[in-house]
Design a protein around this motif. Structure first.
Motif, PDB file in Angstrom:
ATOM      1  N   GLY A 290       0.569  -1.091  -0.031  1.00 40.18           N
ATOM      2  CA  GLY A 290       0.080   0.253  -0.094  1.00 40.18           C
ATOM      3  C   GLY A 290       0.717   1.148   0.068  1.00 40.18           C
ATOM      4  N   SER A 291       0.192   2.366   0.354  1.00 39.81           N
ATOM      5  CA  SER A 291       1.068   3.575   0.391  1.00 39.81           C
ATOM      6  C   SER A 291       0.540   4.399   1.719  1.00 39.81           C
ATOM      7  N   TRP A 292       1.327   5.284   2.049  1.00 42.53           N
ATOM      8  CA  TRP A 292       1.349   6.318   2.930  1.00 42.53           C
ATOM      9  C   TRP A 292       1.787   7.504   2.516  1.00 42.53           C
ATOM     10  N   GLY A 293       0.712   8.568   2.154  1.00 42.02           N
ATOM     11  CA  GLY A 293       1.053   9.804   1.473  1.00 42.02           C
ATOM     12  C   GLY A 293       1.548   9.635   0.227  1.00 42.02           C
ATOM     13  N   GLY A 294       1.103   8.505  -0.499  1.00 41.17           N
ATOM     14  CA  GLY A 294       1.408   8.300  -1.936  1.00 41.17           C
ATOM     15  C   GLY A 294       2.603   7.573  -1.972  1.00 41.17           C
ATOM     16  N   ALA A 295       3.382   7.169  -1.089  1.00 42.94           N
ATOM     17  CA  ALA A 295       4.542   6.472  -1.105  1.00 42.94           C
ATOM     18  C   ALA A 295       4.580   5.352  -0.304  1.00 42.94           C
TER      19      ALA A 295
ATOM     20  N   GLU B 250     -13.463  -7.249   5.220  1.00 40.86           N
ATOM     21  CA  GLU B 250     -14.083  -7.553   4.156  1.00 40.86           C
ATOM     22  C   GLU B 250     -15.062  -6.077   3.627  1.00 40.86           C
ATOM     23  N   ARG B 251     -15.845  -5.496   4.758  1.00 47.28           N
ATOM     24  CA  ARG B 251     -16.373  -4.457   4.460  1.00 47.28           C
ATOM     25  C   ARG B 251     -15.786  -3.390   3.914  1.00 47.28           C
ATOM     26  N   THR B 252     -14.361  -3.185   4.405  1.00 46.29           N
ATOM     27  CA  THR B 252     -13.305  -1.991   3.961  1.00 46.29           C
ATOM     28  C   THR B 252     -13.358  -2.204   2.255  1.00 46.29           C
ATOM     29  N   ARG B 253     -13.013  -3.674   2.019  1.00 44.11           N
ATOM     30  CA  ARG B 253     -12.819  -3.953   0.674  1.00 44.11           C
ATOM     31  C   ARG B 253     -13.876  -3.750  -0.172  1.00 44.11           C
ATOM     32  N   HIS B 254     -15.045  -4.474   0.233  1.00 42.52           N
ATOM     33  CA  HIS B 254     -16.422  -4.360  -0.717  1.00 42.52           C
ATOM     34  C   HIS B 254     -17.053  -2.743  -0.617  1.00 42.52           C
ATOM     35  N   GLU B 255     -16.957  -1.970   0.349  1.00 42.26           N
ATOM     36  CA  GLU B 255     -17.570  -0.810   0.211  1.00 42.26           C
ATOM     37  C   GLU B 255     -16.533   0.296   0.148  1.00 42.26           C
ATOM     38  N   GLY B 256     -15.275   0.056  -0.134  1.00 43.56           N
ATOM     39  CA  GLY B 256     -14.422   1.264  -0.418  1.00 43.56           C
ATOM     40  C   GLY B 256     -14.095   2.230   0.713  1.00 43.56           C
ATOM     41  N   TRP B 257     -13.747   1.837   1.624  1.00 46.10           N
ATOM     42  CA  TRP B 257     -13.944   2.819   2.843  1.00 46.10           C
ATOM     43  C   TRP B 257     -12.371   3.679   2.726  1.00 46.10           C
ATOM     44  N   TYR B 258     -11.598   2.985   2.222  1.00 44.71           N
ATOM     45  CA  TYR B 258     -10.328   3.954   2.275  1.00 44.71           C
ATOM     46  C   TYR B 258      -9.864   4.506   1.044  1.00 44.71           C
ATOM     47  N   GLY B 259      -9.160   5.826   1.002  1.00 41.00           N
ATOM     48  CA  GLY B 259      -8.708   6.386  -0.192  1.00 41.00           C
ATOM     49  C   GLY B 259      -7.256   5.877  -0.264  1.00 41.00           C
ATOM     50  N   GLU B 260      -6.731   5.333   0.620  1.00 44.61           N
ATOM     51  CA  GLU B 260      -5.391   5.106   0.846  1.00 44.61           C
ATOM     52  C   GLU B 260      -5.112   4.170   1.939  1.00 44.61           C
ATOM     53  N   GLU B 261      -4.313   3.202   1.784  1.00 43.50           N
ATOM     54  CA  GLU B 261      -4.029   2.444   3.014  1.00 43.50           C
ATOM     55  C   GLU B 261      -2.638   1.666   2.856  1.00 43.50           C
ATOM     56  N   TRP B 262      -1.922   1.490   4.000  1.00 40.13           N
ATOM     57  CA  TRP B 262      -0.512   0.808   4.237  1.00 40.13           C
ATOM     58  C   TRP B 262      -0.589  -0.096   5.376  1.00 40.13           C
ATOM     59  N   PHE B 263      -0.052  -1.214   4.977  1.00 38.37           N
ATOM     60  CA  PHE B 263       0.165  -2.203   6.076  1.00 38.37           C
ATOM     61  C   PHE B 263       1.592  -2.537   6.219  1.00 38.37           C
ATOM     62  N   ALA B 264       2.229  -2.732   7.329  1.00 35.59           N
ATOM     63  CA  ALA B 264       3.646  -3.010   7.377  1.00 35.59           C
ATOM     64  C   ALA B 264       4.056  -3.853   8.427  1.00 35.59           C
ATOM     65  N   ARG B 265       4.864  -5.036   8.363  1.00 37.19           N
ATOM     66  CA  ARG B 265       5.341  -5.712   9.349  1.00 37.19           C
ATOM     67  C   ARG B 265       6.881  -5.575   9.492  1.00 37.19           C
ATOM     68  N   LEU B 266       7.126  -5.425  10.830  1.00 35.33           N
ATOM     69  CA  LEU B 266       8.686  -5.202  11.287  1.00 35.33           C
ATOM     70  C   LEU B 266       9.226  -6.053  12.303  1.00 35.33           C
TER      71      LEU B 266
END
Length: 151
Positions: free
Chosen positions: A17-22, A115-131
């Protein structure tokens, strides 16, 4: 005015995904570490909630939060909001990747929200990171959640 401080030194393992476009971790990920046996995992999630979905998003949070205290393998978690309203993030520490995976996709409340976030398009942008946590200092709610878990 804080009464506690907890620092975690971490190495990026995986992100999408992205955070602030990157992707803030582009080019600096640690290959192959995300599924280390018995290794703790830190997770950062961040999303920009679409204004027309913000009320729905906020109404979904309590059901997931209610399950958190009993979640196997969850060591610590906090939600963080940014300005402007609608930019939401979480930081969590997990015993291992299996515990994280079980919560994300097998916990009924969380799986339903995903599932709802994907189906209903809740996010304009999202980012997921594992550290991969490598060092800690201080306390979180009076103790170090990763005490004894790091090499």
């Amino acid at each position: 005015h804080a009464v506690e401080r907890y620092d975690v030194t971490m190495t990026p393992v995986d992100a999408h995904g992205s955070w602030g476009g990157a992707d803030p971790f582009a080019g600096i990920r640690e290959a192959g570490a995300e599924r280390s046996a018995d290794a703790p995992v830190a997770v950062v999630t961040r999303a920009t909630v679409r204004p027309r979905r913000l009320r729905t998003f906020l109404r979904s949070v309590p059901a997931v939060e209610a399950t958190m205290p009993d979640t196997p393998g969850l060591l610590a978690a906090v939600g963080i909001g940014e300005v402007p309203v609608g930019r939401q993030a979480t930081f969590s520490l997990w015993r291992d990747a299996d515990a994280l995976q079980a919560f994300a996709y097998e916990s009924p409340a969380h799986a339903r929200v995903v599932e709802r976030t994907r189906h209903e398009g809740w996010y304009g942008e999202e980012w997921f990171a594992r550290l991969r946590p490598t060092r800690t200092s201080g306390t979180w709610d009076g103790f170090d959640p990763l005490a004894g878990a790091l090499p």
